[in-house]
Design a protein around this motif. Sequence first.
Motif, PDB file in Angstrom:
ATOM      1  N   UNK A 114       0.861  -1.181   0.000  1.00 22.02           N
ATOM      2  CA  UNK A 114       0.000   0.000   0.000  1.00 22.02           C
ATOM      3  C   UNK A 114       0.899   1.233   0.000  1.00 22.02           C
ATOM      4  N   UNK A 115       0.634   2.164  -0.889  1.00 20.75           N
ATOM      5  CA  UNK A 115       1.382   3.415  -0.864  1.00 20.75           C
ATOM      6  C   UNK A 115       0.456   4.561  -1.232  1.00 20.75           C
ATOM      7  N   UNK A 116       0.957   5.770  -1.058  1.00 18.53           N
ATOM      8  CA  UNK A 116       0.158   6.961  -1.336  1.00 18.53           C
ATOM      9  C   UNK A 116       0.821   7.764  -2.440  1.00 18.53           C
ATOM     10  N   UNK A 117       0.094   7.979  -3.518  1.00 17.12           N
ATOM     11  CA  UNK A 117       0.581   8.863  -4.571  1.00 17.12           C
ATOM     12  C   UNK A 117       0.630  10.293  -4.037  1.00 17.12           C
ATOM     13  N   UNK A 118       1.701  11.018  -4.370  1.00 17.28           N
ATOM     14  CA  UNK A 118       1.889  12.410  -3.963  1.00 17.28           C
ATOM     15  C   UNK A 118       2.001  12.567  -2.449  1.00 17.28           C
ATOM     16  N   UNK A 119       2.508  11.543  -1.780  1.00 13.82           N
ATOM     17  CA  UNK A 119       2.727  11.631  -0.339  1.00 13.82           C
ATOM     18  C   UNK A 119       3.954  12.492  -0.051  1.00 13.82           C
ATOM     19  N   UNK A 120       4.086  12.916   1.198  1.00 12.37           N
ATOM     20  CA  UNK A 120       5.228  13.728   1.606  1.00 12.37           C
ATOM     21  C   UNK A 120       6.524  12.947   1.421  1.00 12.37           C
ATOM     22  N   UNK A 121       7.585  13.673   1.136  1.00 12.14           N
ATOM     23  CA  UNK A 121       8.892  13.052   0.958  1.00 12.14           C
ATOM     24  C   UNK A 121       9.287  12.296   2.217  1.00 12.14           C
ATOM     25  N   UNK A 122       9.792  11.100   2.034  1.00 13.11           N
ATOM     26  CA  UNK A 122      10.230  10.294   3.166  1.00 13.11           C
ATOM     27  C   UNK A 122       9.184   9.363   3.715  1.00 13.11           C
ATOM     28  N   UNK A 123       7.936   9.514   3.262  1.00  7.85           N
ATOM     29  CA  UNK A 123       6.865   8.657   3.765  1.00  7.85           C
ATOM     30  C   UNK A 123       7.048   7.239   3.228  1.00  7.85           C
ATOM     31  N   UNK A 124       7.060   6.233   4.103  1.00 12.60           N
ATOM     32  CA  UNK A 124       7.318   4.870   3.634  1.00 12.60           C
ATOM     33  C   UNK A 124       6.089   4.225   3.022  1.00 12.60           C
ATOM     34  N   UNK A 125       6.307   3.180   2.246  1.00 10.76           N
ATOM     35  CA  UNK A 125       5.214   2.310   1.834  1.00 10.76           C
ATOM     36  C   UNK A 125       4.846   1.396   2.993  1.00 10.76           C
ATOM     37  N   UNK A 126       3.712   0.759   2.850  1.00 10.60           N
ATOM     38  CA  UNK A 126       3.214  -0.131   3.883  1.00 10.60           C
ATOM     39  C   UNK A 126       2.910  -1.482   3.252  1.00 10.60           C
ATOM     40  N   UNK A 127       3.103  -2.535   4.019  1.00  9.21           N
ATOM     41  CA  UNK A 127       2.786  -3.881   3.548  1.00  9.21           C
ATOM     42  C   UNK A 127       1.741  -4.491   4.478  1.00  9.21           C
ATOM     43  N   UNK A 128       0.751  -5.111   3.857  1.00  9.04           N
ATOM     44  CA  UNK A 128      -0.361  -5.693   4.598  1.00  9.04           C
ATOM     45  C   UNK A 128      -0.357  -7.199   4.382  1.00  9.04           C
ATOM     46  N   UNK A 129      -0.359  -7.947   5.488  1.00  8.85           N
ATOM     47  CA  UNK A 129      -0.468  -9.403   5.420  1.00  8.85           C
ATOM     48  C   UNK A 129      -1.687  -9.853   6.202  1.00  8.85           C
ATOM     49  N   UNK A 130      -2.411 -10.815   5.673  1.00  8.72           N
ATOM     50  CA  UNK A 130      -3.598 -11.304   6.352  1.00  8.72           C
ATOM     51  C   UNK A 130      -3.928 -12.722   5.882  1.00  8.72           C
TER      52      UNK A 130
END
Length: 693
Positions: A194-210
Amino acid sequence: MKWNYGKQDWKLISRGLENCYLMTNGLGGFSSLTMTGAAARNDHAFLMACVQAPNHRYNLVHRLKEELIFPEKDGGAEADAEKRAEADAGAGQEIRRMLSTQEFAEGEPETGCRYLSFFSWEDAPVWRFLADGVEIIKEAGLEHGSNRAALRYEITNRSRREAALQVTPFYQFVPKGKDMGERQRIVSMPSGRVHAENAASGCPDLYLRTNGELESIPRVQEKLYYSYDACDGRRETGRTETDHRIRIAVPAGESRTLEIVFETERSERSAGWIITGMKERRKALRQQAHFQSETAGALAAAADQFVSRRDSTKGETILAGYPFFEDWGRDTMIALPGICLSTGRYETAKSILRTFAVNERDGLMPNLFPEGGNEPMYNTADAALLFINCVYLYFRKTRDTAFVEEMYPVMERIVKGYMQGTRFGIHMDTDGLIAAGQGLDQVTWMDVRVGEILPTPRHGKPVEINAYWYNALRIMEALGRKAGKADGCGPDYGALAEQVKRSFTEKFWDQERGCLKDVLSAMDAKKDSVETGSVHAQNQIRCNQIWAVSLPFTMLDRDKERQIVETVFEKLYTPYGLRTLEAGDREFHPFYGGPMEERDMAYHQGTVWVFPLGAYYLAYLKVHDYSEEAKQTVKEQLETLEPALREGCIGQLPEIYDGENPVSSKGCFAQAWSVGEILRVYDALENNGQEPI
């Protein structure tokens, strides 16, 4: 120590927003939502990740929408309009029971608290839901040392129809305290990224497991309402977004477990492993502290939540408070004795003190550490003197002579800097006392500035700074031989201490009122236009005088110390903290709240602070020679503080309360020096204090 809550604690949605839980990861990241699962502040988050410890924090998973879904309605459900929700497109006659709770800027709130039957906090937050024959037990955890948050739902379906639990994570991907930009978009991949387009610089991506079914859905946006920011004049609303949800079906008469893990770095750690690991860590911390008191043991585990790694210094630090504050020098030096020494975390204490030692400049310690290449800020007159006190208290616990030898040169530079004069007007006057502050620089803990206004002007010779100064001189004298310093080869700290003692007793003692003046003004009364205000500030009854009694080395005779303790009790004491100014003073502010300017004007003008309560109890025990009667009195008064651990942030002590009637915690809902100073009291009660070496 376990805190249990039931439906009566959220009979109104507003009641369920009053209390929250806190989990931290030792990096500055945390997880905190209300006990009903809502985000009532913009700084609330299920996962507030930290990518550079301890202050580069990002609000990733802001909240969770949780629903229990049945495939078709029955007569009872059809008759209950409040239990029906709009079905998704193509979902037919699904029946939904909203389990989550949340207020919105527009539209009706989610009121899942009606199905929440129980919440508890001990070593992990636990929720129990019951709806239409389906029981759900939910637990959460945060892995120490990583940005990894876990959810585990145990679903038991005792109804006669299939049910499904549906969890929809809502994201922000913004720096802590900020709101999503209009151009930001949450984008998820089938792989769980999961990531955010146009997010602030340095913002990490996220990984979801379920182990549930991850489903893509049309993009959903929400505008949340933050009731606990609104009452403080902070930003009232915030936006969240998602494009997916997680679902698990549970056949009639069967049970299933749903696990969800959010992480910034991929791993195979199960939700159960993460939650169990957090519980075991907290239990180990309680055992290491060796407190007999159950409350003290709970506070020992709470103390760990403030200890964090600091990447820029390659050491450890203490965060001043959640959710607002970072690591500050003054707060660290006040909190460290309780957070680390009273809990047996001596290596942590050494790491923190070494971090500060290498950053000493001109006899001062950093008040704020550097970030992004910036230089530290040194605008504090007390942190350096309290550093010396911390080294002494560490030695008193450990008898670690090698560490004293390592720190002693730094301590010498501090004393030399104060004697010869250093930044911010900090210098020793001809009477041996320390003066500090100039212009608009506030360098004591009562340091608020509102534009060009200093609500609590303390330029001159503050009472607690001079108490710290005398204490530091006596420590230098006591530890000199331990550090290998021969007699006569350096400053005569003992002789200077005697001069300070004479000047302090003569100039600070107010015989008529049986207390100490708060500050000896540096202003020339004949030339200064604010003569009246200067004299008034000097004679105000404030809590700062209590440290002139509670420190290891003090200047006054026992009778005067007793009078101070009694004056502080009469004028300033409340069961939840000490008032910063007596209620009868013309500048007393009974209420803390509203816009920032109003809050700042009240911050040290009567507002009740928890942390000076520790010094009060230590002073009370001292002047009563740790008698059994005195210890029993303190134990009984500490019992009145225990309910504070149930309110605000569960299992924690807050920063402040209103000055007139301290009933609700305010400011930071978890404050390091509040916890640390009360832990010192429990330590003293169980060990009868410790005599100076």
